[in-house]
Design a protein around this motif. Structure first.
Motif, PDB file in Angstrom:
ATOM      1  N   LEU A 288     -53.523 -38.430 -42.049  1.00  0.00           N
ATOM      2  CA  LEU A 288     -52.395 -39.378 -42.089  1.00  0.00           C
ATOM      3  C   LEU A 288     -51.814 -39.472 -43.485  1.00  0.00           C
ATOM      4  O   LEU A 288     -50.631 -39.733 -43.664  1.00  0.00           O
ATOM      5  CB  LEU A 288     -52.882 -40.773 -41.682  1.00  0.00           C
ATOM      6  N   THR A 289     -52.672 -39.267 -44.486  1.00  0.00           N
ATOM      7  CA  THR A 289     -52.223 -39.407 -45.874  1.00  0.00           C
ATOM      8  C   THR A 289     -51.105 -38.423 -46.210  1.00  0.00           C
ATOM      9  O   THR A 289     -50.283 -38.714 -47.073  1.00  0.00           O
ATOM     10  CB  THR A 289     -53.401 -39.165 -46.828  1.00  0.00           C
ATOM     11  N   VAL A 290     -51.082 -37.297 -45.514  1.00  0.00           N
ATOM     12  CA  VAL A 290     -50.006 -36.323 -45.753  1.00  0.00           C
ATOM     13  C   VAL A 290     -48.681 -36.934 -45.288  1.00  0.00           C
ATOM     14  O   VAL A 290     -47.694 -36.968 -46.031  1.00  0.00           O
ATOM     15  CB  VAL A 290     -50.312 -34.994 -45.018  1.00  0.00           C
TER      16      VAL A 290
ATOM     17  N   LEU B  54     -58.166 -42.009 -55.132  1.00  0.00           N
ATOM     18  CA  LEU B  54     -58.411 -43.298 -54.480  1.00  0.00           C
ATOM     19  C   LEU B  54     -59.250 -43.059 -53.234  1.00  0.00           C
ATOM     20  O   LEU B  54     -58.823 -42.321 -52.332  1.00  0.00           O
ATOM     21  CB  LEU B  54     -57.087 -43.950 -54.066  1.00  0.00           C
ATOM     22  N   GLY B  55     -60.394 -43.679 -53.189  1.00  0.00           N
ATOM     23  CA  GLY B  55     -61.240 -43.514 -52.010  1.00  0.00           C
ATOM     24  C   GLY B  55     -62.103 -44.745 -51.837  1.00  0.00           C
ATOM     25  O   GLY B  55     -63.265 -44.763 -52.269  1.00  0.00           O
ATOM     26  N   ALA B  56     -61.537 -45.771 -51.226  1.00  0.00           N
ATOM     27  CA  ALA B  56     -62.287 -47.013 -51.035  1.00  0.00           C
ATOM     28  C   ALA B  56     -63.520 -46.715 -50.184  1.00  0.00           C
ATOM     29  O   ALA B  56     -63.406 -46.085 -49.132  1.00  0.00           O
ATOM     30  CB  ALA B  56     -61.399 -48.049 -50.354  1.00  0.00           C
TER      31      ALA B  56
ATOM     32  N   ARG C 223     -61.283 -29.106 -44.159  1.00  0.00           N
ATOM     33  CA  ARG C 223     -61.142 -29.309 -42.712  1.00  0.00           C
ATOM     34  C   ARG C 223     -60.369 -30.610 -42.579  1.00  0.00           C
ATOM     35  O   ARG C 223     -60.593 -31.541 -43.352  1.00  0.00           O
ATOM     36  CB  ARG C 223     -62.498 -29.544 -42.038  1.00  0.00           C
ATOM     37  N   GLU C 224     -59.530 -30.711 -41.579  1.00  0.00           N
ATOM     38  CA  GLU C 224     -58.785 -31.955 -41.430  1.00  0.00           C
ATOM     39  C   GLU C 224     -58.284 -32.088 -39.999  1.00  0.00           C
ATOM     40  O   GLU C 224     -57.637 -31.167 -39.484  1.00  0.00           O
ATOM     41  CB  GLU C 224     -57.591 -31.965 -42.386  1.00  0.00           C
ATOM     42  N   GLY C 225     -58.622 -33.201 -39.349  1.00  0.00           N
ATOM     43  CA  GLY C 225     -58.101 -33.432 -38.004  1.00  0.00           C
ATOM     44  C   GLY C 225     -56.585 -33.502 -38.060  1.00  0.00           C
ATOM     45  O   GLY C 225     -55.871 -32.766 -37.367  1.00  0.00           O
TER      46      GLY C 225
ATOM     47  N   VAL D 266     -55.330 -39.642 -52.135  1.00  0.00           N
ATOM     48  CA  VAL D 266     -55.848 -40.845 -51.475  1.00  0.00           C
ATOM     49  C   VAL D 266     -56.643 -40.358 -50.276  1.00  0.00           C
ATOM     50  O   VAL D 266     -56.077 -39.801 -49.342  1.00  0.00           O
ATOM     51  CB  VAL D 266     -54.690 -41.740 -50.964  1.00  0.00           C
ATOM     52  N   ALA D 267     -57.948 -40.518 -50.312  1.00  0.00           N
ATOM     53  CA  ALA D 267     -58.755 -40.016 -49.187  1.00  0.00           C
ATOM     54  C   ALA D 267     -60.171 -40.551 -49.288  1.00  0.00           C
ATOM     55  O   ALA D 267     -60.695 -40.736 -50.394  1.00  0.00           O
ATOM     56  CB  ALA D 267     -58.810 -38.490 -49.213  1.00  0.00           C
ATOM     57  N   ARG D 268     -60.792 -40.780 -48.127  1.00  0.00           N
ATOM     58  CA  ARG D 268     -62.207 -41.129 -48.146  1.00  0.00           C
ATOM     59  C   ARG D 268     -62.951 -40.107 -48.987  1.00  0.00           C
ATOM     60  O   ARG D 268     -62.597 -38.918 -48.999  1.00  0.00           O
ATOM     61  CB  ARG D 268     -62.777 -41.061 -46.724  1.00  0.00           C
ATOM     62  N   LEU D 269     -63.978 -40.560 -49.705  1.00  0.00           N
ATOM     63  CA  LEU D 269     -64.726 -39.613 -50.533  1.00  0.00           C
ATOM     64  C   LEU D 269     -65.694 -38.860 -49.635  1.00  0.00           C
ATOM     65  O   LEU D 269     -66.761 -39.346 -49.284  1.00  0.00           O
ATOM     66  CB  LEU D 269     -65.419 -40.337 -51.679  1.00  0.00           C
TER      67      LEU D 269
ATOM     68  N   GLY E 115     -60.334 -45.105 -42.827  1.00  0.00           N
ATOM     69  CA  GLY E 115     -60.066 -43.906 -42.040  1.00  0.00           C
ATOM     70  C   GLY E 115     -58.850 -44.046 -41.144  1.00  0.00           C
ATOM     71  O   GLY E 115     -58.334 -45.152 -40.906  1.00  0.00           O
ATOM     72  N   GLY E 116     -58.427 -42.888 -40.659  1.00  0.00           N
ATOM     73  CA  GLY E 116     -57.169 -42.805 -39.932  1.00  0.00           C
ATOM     74  C   GLY E 116     -57.159 -43.479 -38.567  1.00  0.00           C
ATOM     75  O   GLY E 116     -56.140 -44.028 -38.148  1.00  0.00           O
ATOM     76  N   VAL E 117     -58.304 -43.465 -37.865  1.00  0.00           N
ATOM     77  CA  VAL E 117     -58.309 -44.034 -36.514  1.00  0.00           C
ATOM     78  C   VAL E 117     -58.057 -45.540 -36.583  1.00  0.00           C
ATOM     79  O   VAL E 117     -57.227 -46.089 -35.843  1.00  0.00           O
ATOM     80  CB  VAL E 117     -59.655 -43.741 -35.805  1.00  0.00           C
ATOM     81  N   ALA E 118     -58.770 -46.207 -37.493  1.00  0.00           N
ATOM     82  CA  ALA E 118     -58.575 -47.652 -37.657  1.00  0.00           C
ATOM     83  C   ALA E 118     -57.127 -47.936 -38.066  1.00  0.00           C
ATOM     84  O   ALA E 118     -56.505 -48.897 -37.591  1.00  0.00           O
ATOM     85  CB  ALA E 118     -59.540 -48.193 -38.708  1.00  0.00           C
TER      86      ALA E 118
ATOM     87  N   PRO F  25     -47.854 -52.353 -44.516  1.00  0.00           N
ATOM     88  CA  PRO F  25     -47.559 -52.654 -45.934  1.00  0.00           C
ATOM     89  C   PRO F  25     -47.643 -51.424 -46.833  1.00  0.00           C
ATOM     90  O   PRO F  25     -46.889 -51.319 -47.803  1.00  0.00           O
ATOM     91  CB  PRO F  25     -48.636 -53.672 -46.304  1.00  0.00           C
ATOM     92  N   LYS F  26     -48.502 -50.459 -46.497  1.00  0.00           N
ATOM     93  CA  LYS F  26     -48.602 -49.302 -47.402  1.00  0.00           C
ATOM     94  C   LYS F  26     -47.438 -48.331 -47.228  1.00  0.00           C
ATOM     95  O   LYS F  26     -47.205 -47.501 -48.094  1.00  0.00           O
ATOM     96  CB  LYS F  26     -49.946 -48.594 -47.232  1.00  0.00           C
ATOM     97  N   ASN F  27     -46.726 -48.452 -46.099  1.00  0.00           N
ATOM     98  CA  ASN F  27     -45.631 -47.511 -45.849  1.00  0.00           C
ATOM     99  C   ASN F  27     -44.237 -48.120 -45.949  1.00  0.00           C
ATOM    100  O   ASN F  27     -43.241 -47.409 -45.897  1.00  0.00           O
ATOM    101  CB  ASN F  27     -45.795 -46.879 -44.454  1.00  0.00           C
TER     102      ASN F  27
HETATM  103  N1  UDP Z   1     -57.010 -44.896 -47.085  1.00  0.00           N
HETATM  104  C1  UDP Z   1     -56.884 -46.080 -47.762  1.00  0.00           C
HETATM  105  N2  UDP Z   1     -57.574 -46.257 -48.921  1.00  0.00           N
HETATM  106  C2  UDP Z   1     -58.381 -45.301 -49.435  1.00  0.00           C
HETATM  107  C3  UDP Z   1     -58.506 -44.073 -48.731  1.00  0.00           C
HETATM  108  C4  UDP Z   1     -57.808 -43.901 -47.554  1.00  0.00           C
HETATM  109  O1  UDP Z   1     -56.161 -46.971 -47.326  1.00  0.00           O
HETATM  110  O2  UDP Z   1     -58.965 -45.536 -50.474  1.00  0.00           O
HETATM  111  C5  UDP Z   1     -56.258 -44.718 -45.844  1.00  0.00           C
HETATM  112  C6  UDP Z   1     -55.153 -43.702 -45.945  1.00  0.00           C
HETATM  113  O3  UDP Z   1     -54.010 -44.285 -46.538  1.00  0.00           O
HETATM  114  C7  UDP Z   1     -54.974 -43.306 -44.484  1.00  0.00           C
HETATM  115  C8  UDP Z   1     -56.375 -43.409 -43.931  1.00  0.00           C
HETATM  116  O4  UDP Z   1     -57.109 -44.252 -44.808  1.00  0.00           O
HETATM  117  O5  UDP Z   1     -54.144 -44.220 -43.826  1.00  0.00           O
HETATM  118  C9  UDP Z   1     -57.063 -42.062 -43.875  1.00  0.00           C
HETATM  119  O6  UDP Z   1     -56.624 -41.365 -42.768  1.00  0.00           O
HETATM  120  P1  UDP Z   1     -56.638 -39.796 -42.697  1.00  0.00           P
HETATM  121  O7  UDP Z   1     -56.118 -39.411 -41.356  1.00  0.00           O
HETATM  122  O8  UDP Z   1     -55.892 -39.225 -43.863  1.00  0.00           O
HETATM  123  O9  UDP Z   1     -58.147 -39.348 -42.888  1.00  0.00           O
HETATM  124  P2  UDP Z   1     -59.546 -39.814 -42.224  1.00  0.00           P
HETATM  125  O10 UDP Z   1     -60.139 -40.771 -43.195  1.00  0.00           O
HETATM  126  O11 UDP Z   1     -59.272 -40.402 -40.902  1.00  0.00           O
HETATM  127  O12 UDP Z   1     -60.329 -38.544 -42.167  1.00  0.00           O
END
Ligand code: UDP
Length: 429
Positions: free
Chosen positions: A325-327, A262-264, A320-322, A231-234, A48-51, A202-204
């Motif tokens: 970060l992925t954008v 991708l959604g680890a 919905r989206e705070g 790329v987003a949490r599921l 997630g984005g906060v971490a 590293p990802k950027n």
């Molecule tokens: N992310 C990742 N691997 C994944 C899914 C997400 O590294 O499989 C990262 C993504 O690159 C981004 C963060 O998790 O840095 C998600 O932040 P975002 O603000 O987009 O959404 P949130 O999960 O906080 O709602």
């Protein structure tokens, strides 16, 4: 409470990316705050984005001379079931918190507060999970800031009524957009700060093309064929099902098209993800060109970076989206983004500058189709997106905003009165 270790970073290493002036301004702004003990608290060290933000911001604040640390809550799995529901309710979902949920949430605030370090000047609490710590700690000498990363413009009334009293001890309440602040939040304590990405993560970082290609191949994706990805949490709010539907509307027009989702699924605070992964796989069916990738051991930062770099189109089809970060991450790589016109996304992305905003699956498919069909124009749109991120959404801008906030909170002369705890208020009727 558990401390989180971060990898050290130096602010000077950002000079080549953001320029000397931005770094010098930060050093200047940090000077009066040297030695300030700032503790960030959230629910999870990864996912997630906060971490993502704290992994960069905490060591950079240290390098700027602050004594900055990061701590995560400790709680049983049931607590995270409650907070996930709380998160959904605050973003406007249906449902409710039972008395047991509320008690469980409040008990874990109390328990964590008993092991809160005492030698801290400023505590920055992220999101609703640890919101009650300030009340549970009974004020104390520290100043408290609450930083909310989600869209709470239309929260479930009952859930918000429960949480609202816990805002009392906070000197500042920070939202990503002004309109995210619920109407009954005191205006004088509201601050607005947009998140940002770390260009040296590293990802950027710019990835050598050979590395990017081999990372893509490692995920089972074929770089010779067109690729679209999210790329987003599921999470249902991220609408992975809608992405599959959009892919299905365009695949007939683009031979060999592949979709990667991708959604680890590792976040401690996201027990819903495993369930969603199952539903997404079922929806994908037997299509060999839909790749649903959830194994955290497989999806590292470089894999995420490679997909965001090499995909022809990146989706963030959130409902919905705070912020998302992925954008910003995809825009930073000059990749066009097709994203939901919701929450903090339009703050980053405007039509033609980094991609397109959409309101439906059909619109997402249409924009995606156009971007795949017009590679030269797609490239120009992607390049415009990178310029937006360079100017407004890199971590150095976020740090500058944070330092201003800390200075303001510390300078507010009126000492925070020790206020009664919400449970006592409730008990007093
Ligand atoms: N992310 C990742 N691997 C994944 C899914 C997400 O590294 O499989 C990262 C993504 O690159 C981004 C963060 O998790 O840095 C998600 O932040 P975002 O603000 O987009 O959404 P949130 O999960 O906080 O709602």
């Amino acid at each position: 409470m558990r401390p989180v270790e971060t990898v050290s970073r130096t602010i000077d290493s950002y000079r080549p990316v953001v320029g000397d002036a931005a770094v010098d301004t930060l050093l200047e702004a940090a000077r009066p705050l040297r030695g300030l003990r700032v503790m960030h608290v959230n629910a999870t060290p990864d996912g997630g984005g906060v971490a993502e933000i704290l992994q960069a911001a905490v060591p950079l604040l240290c390098d700027l001379g602050l004594d900055s640390s990061w701590t995560v809550l400790s709680a049983e799995p049931e607590f995270y079931d409650v907070t996930k529901r709380m998160h959904n309710l605050l973003q406007g979902a249906d449902g409710q918190l039972s008395d047991l949920d509320r008690r469980r949430w409040a008990d874990w605030q109390e328990l964590n507060a008993t092991i809160l370090p005492a030698d801290v000047d400023l505590v920055v609490v992220h999101d609703p999970q640890p919101l009650g710590l300030a009340s549970a700690a009974g004020g104390g000498a520290a100043r408290w800031i609450w930083r909310l990363h989600i869209d709470t413009s239309h929260p479930d009334r009952d859930a918000w009524r429960f949480l609202r009293p816990y805002l009392e001890p906070y000197s500042a309440l920070v939202f990503t957009l002004d309109q995210f602040a619920p109407p009954d939040v005191p205006d004088d304590r509201v601050r607005v700060i947009a998140p940002a990405i770390d260009p040296l993560d590293p990802k950027n970082r710019s990835l050598p093309i050979g590395t990017a290609l081999s990372k893509l191949a490692g995920l089972g994706l074929d770089a010779r064929r067109p690729l679209i990805a999210q790329v987003a949490r599921l999470d249902p709010w991220k609408d992975p099902i809608g992405v599959i539907d959009a892919y299905r509307l365009v695949r007939g027009r683009h031979e060999g098209l592949q979709l990667a989702l991708l959604g680890a699924t590792e976040a401690d605070d996201d027990p819903e993800a495993v369930e969603v992964a199952r539903a997404v796989r079922a929806h994908a069916g037997k299509d060999p060109d839909i790749h649903v990738l959830t194994d955290p051991a497989l999806i590292g930062d470089l894999e995420v970076g490679a997909v965001q770099l090499l995909a022809q189109v990146v989706f963030q089809k959130s409902l919905r989206e705070g912020f998302g970060l992925t954008v910003s991450e995809a825009m930073w790589k000059s990749t066009p983004v097709v994203a939901g016109r919701v929450g903090g996304i339009p703050l980053q992305l405007q039509d033609g500058q980094g991609g397109f905003l959409v309101d439906s699956v059909e619109e997402a498919a249409e924009r995606c189709d156009w971007l795949l069909s017009e590679p030269a124009r797609a490239r120009a749109i992607g390049a415009a997106g990178r310029a937006v991120i360079q100017e407004r959404f890199l971590i150095t801008r976020l740090l500058a905003d944070e330092l201003t906030l800390y200075r303001e909170v510390l300078a507010s002369r009126e000492q925070q009165a020790l206020r009664p705890r919400p449970d006592r208020l409730a008990a007093a009727g």
